[in-house]
Scaffold this active site. Structure first.
Site, PDB file in Angstrom:
ATOM      1  N   ARG A   1     -15.508  11.811   5.759  1.00 41.68           N
ATOM      2  CA  ARG A   1     -14.260  12.500   6.145  1.00 41.68           C
ATOM      3  C   ARG A   1     -13.912  13.555   5.121  1.00 41.68           C
ATOM      4  O   ARG A   1     -13.471  14.658   5.464  1.00 41.68           O
ATOM      5  CB  ARG A   1     -13.105  11.490   6.269  1.00 41.68           C
ATOM      6  CG  ARG A   1     -13.143  10.687   7.538  1.00 41.68           C
ATOM      7  CD  ARG A   1     -12.232   9.491   7.448  1.00 41.68           C
ATOM      8  NE  ARG A   1     -10.842   9.858   7.250  1.00 41.68           N
ATOM      9  CZ  ARG A   1      -9.919   9.065   6.699  1.00 41.68           C
ATOM     10  NH1 ARG A   1     -10.243   7.853   6.289  1.00 41.68           N
ATOM     11  NH2 ARG A   1      -8.691   9.480   6.553  1.00 41.68           N
TER      12      ARG A   1
ATOM     13  N   HIS B   1       0.857  -1.189   0.000  1.00 37.42           N
ATOM     14  CA  HIS B   1       0.000   0.000   0.000  1.00 37.42           C
ATOM     15  C   HIS B   1       0.890   1.235   0.000  1.00 37.42           C
ATOM     16  O   HIS B   1       1.859   1.309   0.754  1.00 37.42           O
ATOM     17  CB  HIS B   1      -0.902   0.019   1.239  1.00 37.42           C
ATOM     18  CG  HIS B   1      -1.767   1.242   1.287  1.00 37.42           C
ATOM     19  ND1 HIS B   1      -2.991   1.317   0.647  1.00 37.42           N
ATOM     20  CD2 HIS B   1      -1.566   2.461   1.856  1.00 37.42           C
ATOM     21  CE1 HIS B   1      -3.494   2.527   0.825  1.00 37.42           C
ATOM     22  NE2 HIS B   1      -2.667   3.237   1.558  1.00 37.42           N
TER      23      HIS B   1
ATOM     24  N   LYS C   1      -8.984  -2.437   5.331  1.00 41.47           N
ATOM     25  CA  LYS C   1      -9.072  -3.017   3.985  1.00 41.47           C
ATOM     26  C   LYS C   1      -7.984  -4.075   3.776  1.00 41.47           C
ATOM     27  O   LYS C   1      -8.228  -5.117   3.189  1.00 41.47           O
ATOM     28  CB  LYS C   1      -8.969  -1.903   2.939  1.00 41.47           C
ATOM     29  CG  LYS C   1     -10.268  -1.086   2.862  1.00 41.47           C
ATOM     30  CD  LYS C   1     -10.175   0.080   1.912  1.00 41.47           C
ATOM     31  CE  LYS C   1      -9.315   1.174   2.471  1.00 41.47           C
ATOM     32  NZ  LYS C   1      -9.485   2.486   1.900  1.00 41.47           N
TER      33      LYS C   1
ATOM     34  N   ASP D   1     -15.926   1.576   5.802  1.00 44.98           N
ATOM     35  CA  ASP D   1     -14.881   2.511   5.346  1.00 44.98           C
ATOM     36  C   ASP D   1     -15.407   3.385   4.209  1.00 44.98           C
ATOM     37  O   ASP D   1     -15.099   4.576   4.130  1.00 44.98           O
ATOM     38  CB  ASP D   1     -13.633   1.761   4.881  1.00 44.98           C
ATOM     39  CG  ASP D   1     -12.582   2.732   4.329  1.00 44.98           C
ATOM     40  OD1 ASP D   1     -12.142   3.606   5.114  1.00 44.98           O
ATOM     41  OD2 ASP D   1     -12.240   2.659   3.142  1.00 44.98           O
TER      42      ASP D   1
ATOM     43  N   SER E   1      -8.730   3.130   8.275  1.00 40.67           N
ATOM     44  CA  SER E   1      -9.215   3.029   6.899  1.00 40.67           C
ATOM     45  C   SER E   1      -8.301   2.117   6.070  1.00 40.67           C
ATOM     46  O   SER E   1      -8.757   1.188   5.405  1.00 40.67           O
ATOM     47  CB  SER E   1      -9.271   4.440   6.281  1.00 40.67           C
ATOM     48  OG  SER E   1      -9.492   4.373   4.898  1.00 40.67           O
TER      49      SER E   1
HETATM   50  N1  IUR Z   1      -6.182   5.721   1.652  1.00 42.17           N
HETATM   51  C1  IUR Z   1      -7.098   5.051   2.369  1.00 42.17           C
HETATM   52  O1  IUR Z   1      -7.445   3.917   2.049  1.00 42.17           O
HETATM   53  N2  IUR Z   1      -7.620   5.646   3.460  1.00 42.17           N
HETATM   54  C2  IUR Z   1      -7.277   6.889   3.869  1.00 42.17           C
HETATM   55  O2  IUR Z   1      -7.793   7.375   4.848  1.00 42.17           O
HETATM   56  C3  IUR Z   1      -6.305   7.585   3.090  1.00 42.17           C
HETATM   57  C4  IUR Z   1      -5.773   6.986   1.994  1.00 42.17           C
HETATM   58  I1  IUR Z   1      -5.775   9.488   3.609  1.00 42.17           I
END
Ligand code: IUR
Length: 475
Positions: free
Chosen positions: A176, A90, A195, A169, A191
């Site tokens: 948000r 990520h 995932k 999410d 967040s």
């Molecule tokens: N990517 C995500 O998956 N969540 C977040 O809160 C952010 C970037 I900033």
């Protein structure tokens, strides 16, 4: 005395966080359930988010929130025999960040299973899904059953988040965005990691970027975010490591959706820019080491070098494209020739800008370039804005290079009649030229692993968290 769910109510939870108190696990479970079931008003979610943004959360709270979000939807399941090979990466987002495109097939060529779930671009950062969708026919919408099939035959896929994965999410992320609560450590952590947790990974590497074109402006703030992500991932049972990498100048020499696919193909052909190759080798080497396909980082890195140089990663990319809807002819043209514009639609215009002074290129700032490209249609301001895949920029010089006045330094691909004077002026601010020699530094400045000191922040709650995870079969 234990508190029962029916004793909770949202106004008092908002008040509790507003006044700086710590939520219990059952309180977090309560409000995540209400969000999932649509039983909470939007204004209450907004107030709760703002209270969390202002007062923060402990590691134990962040971990509970992540766990509850993670199990709010489908948890992916993989065949038993893949148990130590399912990996993902990520990135916190940058300009020209196309690393996932060569990395996923390189890892597959090294024997890993890579169910990469990626996002779309918003604001100045590009999205991996948009880049791939610039290839005619590439389908990022795959069910979890289709993902398993592609992983069995190819070893990697790059897909969008399905409706059923971490639905909470989806709701919180949208809220948000409109309540100015994006930049909150526990909210970002929960967040991202909910995932990744729902992907049921064996190993995860995080590319946490810092600099003028990253969400973390300083190395210290990137380190704080990386530590929070590593702690949470580790407590969830995901083997997690992170690198900190610089994000002032764009990654590579090409920015914009189809141009970035071309640069990724160059990397997969053993060529391409050094910084892109460094990121792919390093992130891939860490993952191979983590899932014990090599007994050191250096050996893992060597494996990635080999699969990039011997064509096996390129073959995986070709197979992945075909498995995700690209015609065999198009996949073959992209991978086995350099006739990229037989597949991609070229932009109508190409305009070059020139340096206005002589000297040494000190920096090429990504932000002004990204802003102009977004205005020209390469990116989005709102989530449903359409994208022009042909729009992009090619950098014609590199940091550290000596240039004379009037040297062409960037070629903009666009479909407008002409760049406006305002766009040209903004682009020129990207270039910093000085008279002292500078060297192009490595992108990666640090590799972070779980550290023992951090666990004390759990206030002795680690075992109960771990038990909770075990009892709930979360890993
Ligand atoms: N990517 C995500 O998956 N969540 C977040 O809160 C952010 C970037 I900033």
């Amino acid at each position: 005395m234990t508190t029962k769910m029916e004793d909770f109510n949202i106004p008092s939870l908002i008040q509790k966080k507003r006044d700086g108190a710590e939520f219990g696990k059952d309180e977090i479970q309560y409000f995540v359930q209400l969000i999932k079931n649509g039983e909470i008003q939007e204004c209450q979610i907004g107030a709760l988010l703002m209270a969390i943004y202002m007062k923060g959360m402990s590691l134990a709270e962040t971990l509970s929130l992540t766990g509850e979000m993670m199990t709010s939807g489908e948890m992916m399941q993989w065949p038993e025999e893949w148990c130590s090979s399912v990996v993902d990466k990520h990135s916190t987002g940058g300009v020209g960040d196309k690393v996932s495109l060569p990395l996923a097939p390189a890892l597959a060529a090294a024997g890993c299973k890579v169910p990469m779930i990626s996002g779309r671009g918003l604001g100045h950062t590009g999205g991996t899904l948009d880049k791939l969708e610039s290839v005619p026919g590439f389908n990022v919408d795959q069910t979890s059953e289709q993902m398993v099939d592609i992983l069995k035959t190819v070893g990697c896929c790059i897909v969008g988040q399905t409706e059923s994965l971490v639905p909470v999410d989806r709701i919180l992320y949208k809220m948000r965005d409109v309540t100015s609560t994006v930049e909150s450590l526990p909210l970002i952590t929960s967040s991202i990691m909910s995932k990744k947790g729902a992907e049921s990974l064996s190993a995860l590497v995080l590319d946490v970027k810092y600099g003028s074109a990253a969400i973390c402006k300083t190395r210290e703030s990137a380190r704080t975010l990386a530590r929070s992500l590593i702690q949470t991932g580790t407590c969830l049972g995901i083997h997690t490591r992170a690198v900190l990498s610089k994000m002032d100048s764009p990654i590579g020499q090409k920015i914009g959706n189809s141009l970035e696919v071309i640069e990724s193909l160059e990397c997969l052909k053993g060529r391409g820019p050094a910084d892109l190759r460094e990121l792919v080798e390093c992130l891939g080497g860490i993952l191979i080491w983590m899932c014990e396909k090599a007994d050191s980082f250096e050996k893992g890195r060597k494996i990635i070098q080999t699969v990039l140089d011997n064509g096996s990663a390129l073959q995986k990319f070709q197979d992945m494209m075909k498995a995700q809807g690209v015609t065999p002819e198009h996949a073959n043209t992209l991978c086995q020739t350099e006739n990229y514009f037989k597949v991609f639609k070229p932009s109508k215009c190409k305009e070059e800008l020139h340096t206005t002074q002589e000297g040494i290129v000190n920096e090429i700032y990504a932000m002004p370039i990204a802003e102009v490209l977004r205005e020209l249609g390469a990116g989005r301001t709102k989530t449903d804005d359409p994208i022009n895949y042909s729009v992009g920029a090619e950098l014609l010089i590199t940091v550290g290079e000596r240039v004379t006045k009037g040297t062409p330094w960037v070629r903009i691909h666009h479909d407008a009649q002409k760049l406006t004077e305002a766009q040209k002026s903004l682009l020129q601010t990207a270039l910093s030229i000085g008279d002292r020699p500078v060297s192009a530094d490595n992108r990666i400045s640090e590799i972070m692993i779980p550290d023992s000191i951090s666990w004390s922040e759990l206030n002795g709650d680690l075992d109960s968290n771990r038990n909770y995870i075990k009892q709930n079969n979360l890993v």
